[in-house]
Structure formats: structure tokens, C-alpha cells
Design a protein around this motif. Structure first.
Motif, PDB file in Angstrom:
ATOM      1  N   TRP A 116      35.909  19.658   3.680  1.00 27.24           N
ATOM      2  CA  TRP A 116      35.699  18.398   2.963  1.00 27.24           C
ATOM      3  C   TRP A 116      37.013  17.651   2.912  1.00 27.24           C
ATOM      4  O   TRP A 116      37.995  18.137   2.368  1.00 27.24           O
ATOM      5  N   ALA A 149      31.143  10.503   1.563  1.00 25.57           N
ATOM      6  CA  ALA A 149      31.788  11.818   1.566  1.00 25.57           C
ATOM      7  C   ALA A 149      32.174  12.132   3.008  1.00 25.57           C
ATOM      8  O   ALA A 149      31.333  12.086   3.900  1.00 25.57           O
ATOM      9  N   LEU A 178      36.677  11.536  -0.310  1.00 25.09           N
ATOM     10  CA  LEU A 178      35.585  10.857  -0.974  1.00 25.09           C
ATOM     11  C   LEU A 178      36.002   9.424  -1.248  1.00 25.09           C
ATOM     12  O   LEU A 178      37.113   9.161  -1.713  1.00 25.09           O
ATOM     13  N   CYS A 219      38.061  15.215  -5.322  1.00 26.00           N
ATOM     14  CA  CYS A 219      37.301  13.954  -5.360  1.00 26.00           C
ATOM     15  C   CYS A 219      38.150  12.715  -5.096  1.00 26.00           C
ATOM     16  O   CYS A 219      37.647  11.602  -5.178  1.00 26.00           O
ATOM     17  N   TYR A 249      30.875  16.298  -5.575  1.00 25.34           N
ATOM     18  CA  TYR A 249      31.653  16.360  -4.336  1.00 25.34           C
ATOM     19  C   TYR A 249      32.619  17.546  -4.397  1.00 25.34           C
ATOM     20  O   TYR A 249      32.736  18.316  -3.448  1.00 25.34           O
TER      21      TYR A 249
END
Length: 158
Positions: free
Chosen positions: A74, A97, A77, A6, A37
Motif C-alpha cells: 500500500w 488508494a 492515499l 493514511c 486504508y
């Protein structure tokens, strides 16, 4: 030591890890959003479903969310803002995100709405982008906001 997904700068085991494992409950809407997230980043789909406000889970498509989480890398954030809602049991968190999917750098910009129920925060829903601002319009014949007792048109609106 693995840093948390995160972007808090804290170790995962001291940040979102306890929430995702069920050892703790996020104490704030921002902590819940950050943990969600991290759940996307680790493809912890059961956590995502379990953090939805009870009664709103019918729209949750676990298969679609699983595909999105597993087929994305990912990458970060950014929490843009947090703020209260209409009462102490509602709050908003605006975030971006960042992720890579099919070789393309993408971002998901949302303002999530959170609700406190039974002593814990839940994700309710979100809108894309920033939450619209509301502006109270003052009529020309309304009392002036400065407290002078005059009509707005004869005071600050002149």
C-alpha cells in the motif's frame, strides 16, 4: 516515529493506530475511511469487518480481503472530497488508494458511503469513481429560480 499509512502526515499512534487497536472510534466518515486504508496496509482484516454497518457484513469475504491486503504494498492515499448525504446520518468520501500488486502500480478510486448509527460512523458501500452529480432540470413553465415570480421561459431562460 512511524507516519500513518493514511498519508495524514501524523504519527500512526496518534492517527489511525487508536482506531485499529479499538482504543477509540473514528469521529468522522473521513477518519473511518482513513483508518480502513490503514487496516488494509497493516492487513488488519478484523478491523475492516468490524467497521461495516451492522447487517451488511454478509457480503464481506474475509479470505479475499486478506489475500488482497497481504499481496499488496500500500503506497498512498489521496482523499479527494468529503460531503454530506441525504441527511445528517449519511456522508460520502471520495478517495484514491494506491498500491502495488504483482509488480504493477494500481489504484482503487471509490466514493464510499458512510452511515451514522448508534452514535458512530460505519462503512456501508461504495461506487467506483466519483459519485454521480444530480442536476435539477427546470421546466420552461416552472417558476424562475431567481425569485422574480415569472416563468423561467420569460425570465432567466429567455
Amino acid at each position: 516515529m512511524t507516519l500513518c499509512h493514511c498519508n495524514s502526515g501524523r504519527p500512526f499512534d496518534e492517527c489511525c493506530g487508536p482506531y485499529l487497536s479499538g482504543a477509540a472510534v473514528p469521529p468522522t466518515p473521513e477518519a473511518l475511511m482513513r483508518s480502513r486504508y490503514s487496516a488494509f496496509a497493516t492487513a488488519n482484516i478484523s478491523y475492516l469487518g468490524s467497521t461495516l454497518l451492522p447487517g451488511t457484513q454478509d457480503d464481506f469475504d474475509a479470505a479475499q480481503v486478506t489475500e488482497w491486503a497481504q499481496n499488496s504494498q500500500w503506497t498512498g492515499l489521496d482523499v479527494r472530497s468529503t460531503g454530506p448525504g441525504s441527511d445528517e446520518n449519511e456522508a460520502f468520501v471520495e478517495f484514491v488508494a494506491k498500491f502495488v500488486m504483482d509488480g504493477k502500480e494500481l489504484m482503487h478510486h471509490e466514493t464510499g458511503r458512510f452511515q451514522k448509527q448508534d452514535g458512530r460512523w460505519w462503512y456501508v458501500d461504495g461506487i467506483m469513481g466519483q459519485r454521480p452529480r444530480t442536476v435539477v432540470k427546470i421546466g420552461r413553465n416552472d417558476p424562475c429560480l431567481c425569485g422574480s415570480g415569472k416563468k423561467y421561459k420569460k425570465c432567466c431562460g429567455a
